[in-house]
Design a protein around this motif. Structure first.
Motif, mmCIF file in Angstrom:
data_model
loop_
_atom_site.group_PDB
_atom_site.id
_atom_site.type_symbol
_atom_site.label_atom_id
_atom_site.label_comp_id
_atom_site.label_asym_id
_atom_site.label_seq_id
_atom_site.Cartn_x
_atom_site.Cartn_y
_atom_site.Cartn_z
ATOM 1 N N LEU A 189 0.837 -1.204 0.000
ATOM 2 C CA LEU A 189 0.000 0.000 0.000
ATOM 3 C C LEU A 189 0.873 1.256 0.000
ATOM 4 C CD1 LEU A 189 -2.809 -0.971 2.553
ATOM 5 C CD2 LEU A 189 -3.037 -0.743 0.069
ATOM 6 N N ILE A 190 1.924 1.229 0.776
ATOM 7 C CA ILE A 190 2.817 2.386 0.846
ATOM 8 C C ILE A 190 3.615 2.532 -0.446
ATOM 9 C CG2 ILE A 190 4.781 3.380 2.094
ATOM 10 C CD1 ILE A 190 3.732 2.003 4.603
ATOM 11 N N VAL A 191 4.055 1.408 -1.004
ATOM 12 C CA VAL A 191 4.855 1.454 -2.239
ATOM 13 C C VAL A 191 4.029 1.974 -3.412
ATOM 14 C CG1 VAL A 191 6.085 0.030 -3.919
ATOM 15 C CG2 VAL A 191 6.445 -0.351 -1.478
ATOM 16 N N THR A 192 2.772 1.547 -3.514
ATOM 17 C CA THR A 192 1.936 1.909 -4.661
ATOM 18 C C THR A 192 1.203 3.231 -4.473
ATOM 19 O OG1 THR A 192 0.061 0.640 -3.762
ATOM 20 C CG2 THR A 192 1.568 -0.511 -5.253
ATOM 21 N N LEU A 193 1.235 3.783 -3.285
ATOM 22 C CA LEU A 193 0.472 5.001 -2.999
ATOM 23 C C LEU A 193 0.738 6.143 -3.977
ATOM 24 C CD1 LEU A 193 -1.528 6.114 -0.804
ATOM 25 C CD2 LEU A 193 0.475 7.029 0.367
ATOM 26 N N PRO A 194 1.999 6.501 -4.265
ATOM 27 C CA PRO A 194 2.233 7.636 -5.174
ATOM 28 C C PRO A 194 1.736 7.392 -6.597
ATOM 29 C CG PRO A 194 4.231 7.034 -3.957
ATOM 30 C CD PRO A 194 3.263 5.925 -3.773
ATOM 31 N N PHE A 195 1.868 6.156 -7.072
ATOM 32 C CA PHE A 195 1.495 5.852 -8.456
ATOM 33 C C PHE A 195 -0.021 5.783 -8.633
ATOM 34 C CE2 PHE A 195 5.580 3.962 -7.424
ATOM 35 C CZ PHE A 195 6.396 4.491 -8.410
ATOM 36 N N SER A 196 -0.719 5.493 -7.575
ATOM 37 C CA SER A 196 -2.171 5.382 -7.644
ATOM 38 C C SER A 196 -2.867 6.724 -7.509
ATOM 39 C CB SER A 196 -2.664 4.420 -6.550
ATOM 40 O OG SER A 196 -4.051 4.487 -6.391
#
Length: 265
Positions: A138-145
């Motif tokens: 969730l933290i890793v994908t947060l910026p891209f989402s």
């Protein structure tokens, strides 16, 4: 300047041809009958696909990765939509600060983030579990989402929502009947980006796997250390096929016009 046009065109064509070249090599090598990665293959065979599917490690790791990616994509997209909707509609002054917080994971190396995730997930007693890996993803994908959703919300004319409110629609009704349909492409793009990034994530995940759970990228990384048979090419080809199918589905459902500028260019 005119003489540069053929050169620029040639470089552009060369670039377009070279970009899919590694994928073509991997796909071709996956159909080889030899015991090592070979391109072009001397004899076409499905040997390595059969071996991949017959080895229970690969289908299990693949299913785990798909499940984690799907859950991660849905949760992070929902959270980002609520955050973006609140800032665009009610608190535009904090938009810059919120974006800084959301994009902050990009400032850290994944190895350092993996160490931090170990400390966090260990306190929750979730090391070696799917929920622990999902929290990290969730933290890793947060910026891209976040970005596709924010752009989609910003493209909606605020007067449409005001008109709906004047006609008696509540905030929830306007959100359901106006905002969500008009943000469909942004939401689906967010789901696609988050799902692909979660599915491919390896560095942070390596810190969080356990004896009973591992993802496909981590399984591939471990396999490379012991062997380098065309099984890797077969697995990579299947992964690429799933990614292409996801993009095709997005194009069919929402259209890829979301990636095109809408200012008349």
């Amino acid at each position: 300047m005119a003489s540069l046009n053929p050169i620029a065109r040639g470089l552009g064509i060369a670039l377009l041809v070279s970009l899919p070249a590694p994928i073509a090599i991997v796909v071709g090598a996956s159909f080889s009958d030899s015991g090592y990665i070979q391109f072009p293959p001397d004899v076409l065979s499905l040997r390595w696909y059969v071996e991949t599917l017959s080895d229970p490690r690969w289908p299990r790791a693949f299913a785990i990765s798909i499940g984690i990616a799907a859950v991660t994509a849905v949760i992070v997209t929902a959270c980002n939509f609520m955050a973006a909707y609140y800032t665009v509609r009610h608190a535009p002054r904090i938009a810059a600060l919120l974006e800084l917080a959301i994009f902050s994971p990009l400032f850290f190396p994944h190895a350092a983030m993996g160490v931090a995730m170990v400390a966090l997930i260990a306190k929750l007693d979730l090391i070696g579990t799917a929920p622990g890996i999902i929290i990290a993803h969730l933290i890793v994908t947060l910026p891209f989402s976040y970005r596709p959703i924010h752009v989609a919300l910003r493209s909606i004319d605020p007067d449409l929502i005001r008109a709906a409110n004047v006609m008696g629609a509540s905030e929830w009704q306007a959100l359901r009947d106006i905002v969500l349909p008009m943000c469909r492409s942004g939401i689906l793009t967010s789901l696609l980006f988050a799902g692909i990034i979660s599915f491919d994530e390896v560095t942070v995940t390596m810190f969080l796997i356990g004896p009973n759970i591992t993802t496909l990228p981590v399984q591939i990384f471990s396999f490379v250390q012991d062997s380098a048979t065309p099984v890797l090419a077969a697995i990579s080809t299947i992964s690429v096929l799933i990614t292409v199918l996801a993009v095709v589905i997005l194009d069919r459902v929402a259209g890829l016009t979301f990636f095109v500028r809408r200012d008349g260019a």
